[in-house]
Design an enzyme around this catalytic site. Structure first.
Site, mmCIF file in Angstrom:
data_model
loop_
_atom_site.group_PDB
_atom_site.id
_atom_site.type_symbol
_atom_site.label_atom_id
_atom_site.label_comp_id
_atom_site.label_asym_id
_atom_site.label_seq_id
_atom_site.Cartn_x
_atom_site.Cartn_y
_atom_site.Cartn_z
ATOM 1 N N CYS A 1 66.396 -52.375 -4.134
ATOM 2 C CA CYS A 1 66.925 -53.178 -3.039
ATOM 3 C C CYS A 1 65.799 -53.600 -2.090
ATOM 4 O O CYS A 1 64.919 -52.820 -1.761
ATOM 5 C CB CYS A 1 67.982 -52.464 -2.202
ATOM 6 S SG CYS A 1 69.375 -51.895 -3.165
ATOM 7 N N ARG B 1 62.053 -55.797 -6.093
ATOM 8 C CA ARG B 1 62.661 -54.504 -5.774
ATOM 9 C C ARG B 1 64.063 -54.351 -6.345
ATOM 10 O O ARG B 1 64.626 -53.254 -6.365
ATOM 11 C CB ARG B 1 62.737 -54.323 -4.255
ATOM 12 C CG ARG B 1 61.403 -54.346 -3.572
ATOM 13 C CD ARG B 1 61.582 -54.187 -2.083
ATOM 14 N NE ARG B 1 62.137 -52.898 -1.758
ATOM 15 C CZ ARG B 1 61.436 -51.790 -1.607
ATOM 16 N NH1 ARG B 1 60.135 -51.821 -1.770
ATOM 17 N NH2 ARG B 1 62.017 -50.659 -1.314
ATOM 18 N N TRP C 1 69.573 -53.659 -6.168
ATOM 19 C CA TRP C 1 69.465 -52.933 -7.439
ATOM 20 C C TRP C 1 70.569 -51.897 -7.375
ATOM 21 O O TRP C 1 70.492 -50.941 -6.610
ATOM 22 C CB TRP C 1 68.091 -52.276 -7.558
ATOM 23 C CG TRP C 1 67.834 -51.623 -8.869
ATOM 24 C CD1 TRP C 1 67.310 -52.207 -9.989
ATOM 25 C CD2 TRP C 1 68.042 -50.240 -9.204
ATOM 26 N NE1 TRP C 1 67.203 -51.275 -10.993
ATOM 27 C CE2 TRP C 1 67.650 -50.061 -10.546
ATOM 28 C CE3 TRP C 1 68.544 -49.136 -8.515
ATOM 29 C CZ2 TRP C 1 67.720 -48.845 -11.199
ATOM 30 C CZ3 TRP C 1 68.627 -47.922 -9.164
ATOM 31 C CH2 TRP C 1 68.212 -47.791 -10.492
ATOM 32 N N ASN D 1 69.125 -50.164 1.973
ATOM 33 C CA ASN D 1 68.356 -49.777 0.792
ATOM 34 C C ASN D 1 68.315 -48.247 0.787
ATOM 35 O O ASN D 1 67.870 -47.648 1.757
ATOM 36 C CB ASN D 1 66.944 -50.365 0.897
ATOM 37 C CG ASN D 1 65.940 -49.727 -0.051
ATOM 38 O OD1 ASN D 1 64.766 -49.662 0.249
ATOM 39 N ND2 ASN D 1 66.386 -49.262 -1.182
ATOM 40 N N GLY D 2 68.849 -47.651 -0.295
ATOM 41 C CA GLY D 2 68.852 -46.190 -0.362
ATOM 42 C C GLY D 2 70.182 -45.691 -0.898
ATOM 43 O O GLY D 2 70.967 -46.460 -1.460
ATOM 44 N N GLU E 1 51.579 -45.806 -22.659
ATOM 45 C CA GLU E 1 51.654 -46.939 -21.732
ATOM 46 C C GLU E 1 51.912 -48.245 -22.496
ATOM 47 O O GLU E 1 52.696 -49.088 -22.047
ATOM 48 C CB GLU E 1 50.355 -47.011 -20.910
ATOM 49 C CG GLU E 1 50.237 -48.138 -19.918
ATOM 50 C CD GLU E 1 51.332 -48.168 -18.841
ATOM 51 O OE1 GLU E 1 52.103 -47.210 -18.712
ATOM 52 O OE2 GLU E 1 51.414 -49.207 -18.161
ATOM 53 N N LYS F 1 55.215 -50.537 -21.865
ATOM 54 C CA LYS F 1 55.173 -51.963 -21.497
ATOM 55 C C LYS F 1 56.093 -52.759 -22.423
ATOM 56 O O LYS F 1 56.827 -53.625 -21.977
ATOM 57 C CB LYS F 1 53.751 -52.542 -21.611
ATOM 58 C CG LYS F 1 52.741 -52.181 -20.575
ATOM 59 C CD LYS F 1 53.033 -52.615 -19.170
ATOM 60 C CE LYS F 1 53.832 -51.615 -18.472
ATOM 61 N NZ LYS F 1 53.526 -50.754 -17.508
ATOM 62 N N GLU G 1 59.770 -52.042 -21.582
ATOM 63 C CA GLU G 1 60.186 -52.540 -20.267
ATOM 64 C C GLU G 1 60.486 -54.029 -20.276
ATOM 65 O O GLU G 1 61.474 -54.460 -19.708
ATOM 66 C CB GLU G 1 59.071 -52.306 -19.223
ATOM 67 C CG GLU G 1 58.957 -50.885 -18.747
ATOM 68 C CD GLU G 1 57.818 -50.720 -17.745
ATOM 69 O OE1 GLU G 1 58.028 -50.097 -16.709
ATOM 70 O OE2 GLU G 1 56.695 -51.221 -17.993
ATOM 71 N N HIS H 1 54.843 -35.015 -37.896
ATOM 72 C CA HIS H 1 55.931 -34.096 -37.556
ATOM 73 C C HIS H 1 57.239 -34.824 -37.246
ATOM 74 O O HIS H 1 58.113 -34.258 -36.623
ATOM 75 C CB HIS H 1 55.524 -33.224 -36.355
ATOM 76 C CG HIS H 1 54.333 -32.373 -36.640
ATOM 77 N ND1 HIS H 1 54.337 -31.369 -37.583
ATOM 78 C CD2 HIS H 1 53.083 -32.415 -36.137
ATOM 79 C CE1 HIS H 1 53.136 -30.806 -37.630
ATOM 80 N NE2 HIS H 1 52.360 -31.425 -36.767
ATOM 81 N N LYS I 1 60.898 -52.291 -9.188
ATOM 82 C CA LYS I 1 59.489 -51.932 -9.054
ATOM 83 C C LYS I 1 59.304 -50.661 -8.243
ATOM 84 O O LYS I 1 58.421 -49.863 -8.519
ATOM 85 C CB LYS I 1 58.761 -53.084 -8.366
ATOM 86 C CG LYS I 1 57.306 -52.822 -8.155
ATOM 87 C CD LYS I 1 56.484 -53.867 -8.800
ATOM 88 C CE LYS I 1 55.059 -53.450 -8.999
ATOM 89 N NZ LYS I 1 54.791 -52.930 -10.322
HETATM 90 C C1 G6P Z 1 59.229 -47.803 -11.557
HETATM 91 C C2 G6P Z 1 58.371 -48.975 -11.946
HETATM 92 C C3 G6P Z 1 57.204 -48.496 -12.799
HETATM 93 C C4 G6P Z 1 56.420 -47.434 -12.051
HETATM 94 C C5 G6P Z 1 57.314 -46.284 -11.622
HETATM 95 C C6 G6P Z 1 56.597 -45.355 -10.674
HETATM 96 O O1 G6P Z 1 59.866 -47.288 -12.672
HETATM 97 O O2 G6P Z 1 59.140 -49.937 -12.644
HETATM 98 O O3 G6P Z 1 56.366 -49.595 -13.087
HETATM 99 O O4 G6P Z 1 55.401 -46.953 -12.876
HETATM 100 O O5 G6P Z 1 58.454 -46.785 -10.917
HETATM 101 O O6 G6P Z 1 56.318 -46.046 -9.502
HETATM 102 P P1 G6P Z 1 55.145 -45.726 -8.497
HETATM 103 O O7 G6P Z 1 55.265 -46.798 -7.451
HETATM 104 O O8 G6P Z 1 55.444 -44.368 -7.945
HETATM 105 O O9 G6P Z 1 53.876 -45.769 -9.234
#
Ligand code: G6P
Length: 614
Positions: A2, A27, A75, A101-102, A487, A491, A494, A510, A609
């Site tokens: 949010c 957000r 969100w 937001n929260g 990672e 990606k 996501e 395994h 994010k």
């Molecule tokens: C969310 C984002 C990720 C990020 C994670 C941790 O899931 O979509 O991209 O890695 O939060 O966020 P931070 O701001 O703590 O790195």
């Protein structure tokens, strides 16, 4: 999680709010809404499922007048994304509108109490409960909205950043925060409130970050009136905003994510600027200078993080143990906070977070502090909550990251951790001076090598074409390339919604090996020298089962190259620095696949994010 924006001043509020929401859309983007108080004291609320652009279309033929307003991009937490659950929410009398937001954790209890007294609720949200609780306090205790908000928040558990407007009060915004971030911009005769500073950039450079459990009255023609929810008067601390417009715009790229991938030669250089002194063969980390002794004497270093930051932490653990000889544990912040971790006062806990606002990471920090450990932060967002609650820290200085999938923040975090590992080794003598000089010299070349990696990545588009219709993918790497595999897989998941797994290459036998057939792309990160032969064997095992082999290798590689269907070459570097280079083509691969699949790269479904709720 949010985004909230509010405006009060002489200008039309609507365009400022919409523009602000667009900058905050990273957000959350499942619904959006705005409330405006016009000059006839009418409170107009427009909200709709979908993105900010949908809200704009929805308000096309509506009354959008007013010099005061609040706006929200959501969100969803409580209640599905739809028009009714979208914010702002309005009180029973129709006098007060609120954005939030929260999460209000005890909202069901409060809701029941209010229902018992005749309140009815239209939405499934905790926010509608909160706005009615505040109005109830206002009416029953006969206090103004500022006071009612303060009192009501004493009955609330959870996290909030809220802004309220009230009919009959066209010159006042009321706001408060706990857990979720909030910043106020102070202009000449206007004020802005937002979840972060991006909507404020270009409007004013004077900002106040609101602290946890503070309530603020923002009134035209007056100073900010700031109190804690315990009724203690506070003095606002006005700071200068360090953000410019260019850094939050796309700059000619199709997507923020692509821009951010291509920024990495610069951002990694910025991360190291003033810290890595190649000419002197030394590293200085001013932010943690006063805590160096604690680090050197640390029984353990514990790194807590989530998501991509957790992957950076894994790379960091490898580097710190190898270079500095200190035991490092890496923990998911969300697990750490609930599992009664063993922490000693002589432990050093490092919290890594791009946003500096992740709720789980903040909670993990509190636990570490309660146990008496030293807590350091590695954050990207300056002035963020984590940067403020930690004892000290190192900013990554990667600039605003707007694409939801993290890219440049990861390489910046790894660059910080690399410098930290070398610096500890410098201080505790775990490595000879000559080796430290070599490492520093090579680290200084990394931004240029990232540039070369980007220039050599054209092949990635062909690989994306080959992979765009696959349903699964496996990423394999060893040692510090294992987090690179994780990672790379993250990606892909996501932004393209293809199922992908990252594994340590030797673990393939395994389990994951059972998945391999000629439809399965297997991406090897095969740059390590020490385990090279082992990885060659793993590549052979995949080849024997007709998997499609895509490999990231060091330039000049022969064996893996021969066996691969597609090869991406990265410049030669220290084995341990490979994550700073090998991650780049994997970011590009996910990007191009997502674009070919028609996915929304910058705002992937269901993600946000900054995760400011549990
Ligand atoms: C969310 C984002 C990720 C990020 C994670 C941790 O899931 O979509 O991209 O890695 O939060 O966020 P931070 O701001 O703590 O790195």
């Amino acid at each position: 999680m949010c985004g909230i924006v509010a405006y009060i001043g002489k200008r039309d509020a609507y365009p400022i709010l919409i523009n602000g929401l667009k900058r905050l859309e990273y957000r959350g983007y499942d619904s959006a809404g705005v409330a405006l108080l016009n000059d006839n004291d009418e409170l107009n609320i427009y909200k709709t499922k979908g993105k900010v652009s949908d809200l704009e279309s929805f308000t096309n033929d509506k009354d959008i007048n007013g010099h005061i307003g609040i706006a929200h991009t959501r969100w969803a937490t409580h209640g599905e994304p739809n028009d009714i659950n979208a914010h702002p929410h309005i009180s029973r009398s129709g006098n007060i509108a609120l954005i939030h937001n929260g999460i209000i954790e005890n909202y069901l209890t409060i809701k029941k109490e209010l229902q018992n007294r005749g309140y009815e609720f239209k939405s499934s949200t905790d926010t509608e409960v909160l706005v009615n609780l505040i109005e109830d306090v206002q009416l029953t205790q006969k206090v103004d909205l500022f006071e009612a908000t303060r009192i009501a928040l004493n009955h609330v558990n959870g996290a909030y950043a809220i802004v309220l407007i009230e009919k009959g009060h066209p010159d006042t915004l009321i706001a408060a925060r706990k857990g979720s971030p909030m910043v106020i911009g102070i202009g000449g005769d206007e004020f802005f409130i937002a979840s972060d500073a991006t909507p404020i950039v270009g409007m004013t450079s004077r900002v106040v970050y609101i602290e946890n459990e503070e309530v603020v009255k923002v009134r035209l023609g007056e100073e900010l009136h700031l109190k804690t929810i315990d009724d203690v008067e506070m003095t606002p601390y006005i700071q200068e905003l360090q953000l410019n417009l260019e850094s939050i715009e796309k700059g000619g790229f199709d997507h923020f994510m692509l821009k951010e991938i291509y920024e990495q030669p610069t951002t990694v250089r910025d991360t190291m600027r003033g810290r890595l002194h190649a000419d002197l063969g030394k590293i200085t980390l001013g932010g943690i200078f006063d805590y160096e002794k604690k680090i050197l004497n640390a029984r353990n270093i514990i790194i807590v993080a989530c998501g991509t930051s957790w992957h950076a932490a894994l790379v960091g653990s490898y580097l710190i143990e190898l270079y500095a000889g200190i035991r490092v544990k890496v923990e998911y912040a969300s697990e750490f906070r609930y599992r009664t971790p063993v922490i000693f006062p002589d432990d050093v806990v490092i919290a890594i977070s791009q946003s500096g606002e992740t709720a789980d990471t903040l909670a993990a920090i509190e636990i570490a502090k309660d146990k008496g450990a030293t807590v350091l932060g590695i954050c990207n967002v300056i002035g963020s909550s984590i940067s403020r609650v930690t004892d000290a820290g190192i900013y990554t200085h990667a600039g605003p990251e707007i694409g939801v999938a993290s890219t440049k923040a990861f390489t910046a975090q790894v660059a910080v951790l690399t410098m930290l590992a070398i610096h500890i080794a410098e201080l505790n003598g775990h490595l000879p001076k000559s080796r430290i000089m070599e490492l520093i010299h090579e680290l200084d070349l990394i931004p240029q090598k990232i540039q070369t990696t980007l220039e050599r990545s054209d092949i990635v588009k062909d690989i994306a074409e080959e992979m765009k219709d696959c349903h699964n993918a496996i990423y394999l790497g060893r040692l510090q390339n294992y987090p690179v595999a994780l990672e790379g897989a993250l990606k892909l998941k996501e932004i393209s919604y293809i199922h992908a797994e990252g594994y340590p290459a030797a673990e393939m036998k395994h389990g994951p090996i059972a998945l391999i057939d000629n439809d399965m792309p297997v991406i090897f990160i095969a740059t390590n020298k020490s385990t090279y032969e082992k990885v060659v064997s793993n590549v052979q095992e995949v080849k024997a089962r007709h998997g499609k082999i895509i490999s990231v290798v060091t330039e000049g590689d022969i064996l893996v190259k021969e066996m691969s269907d597609y090869v991406i070459e990265i410049p030669d570097t220290e084995c341990t620095y490979a994550p700073l280079l090998a991650t780049i083509p994997l970011q590009l691969l996910a990007y191009h696949i997502a674009v070919k699949r028609g996915c929304n790269v910058d705002q992937p479904r269901n993600l946000a994010k900054s995760v400011t709720v549990e």
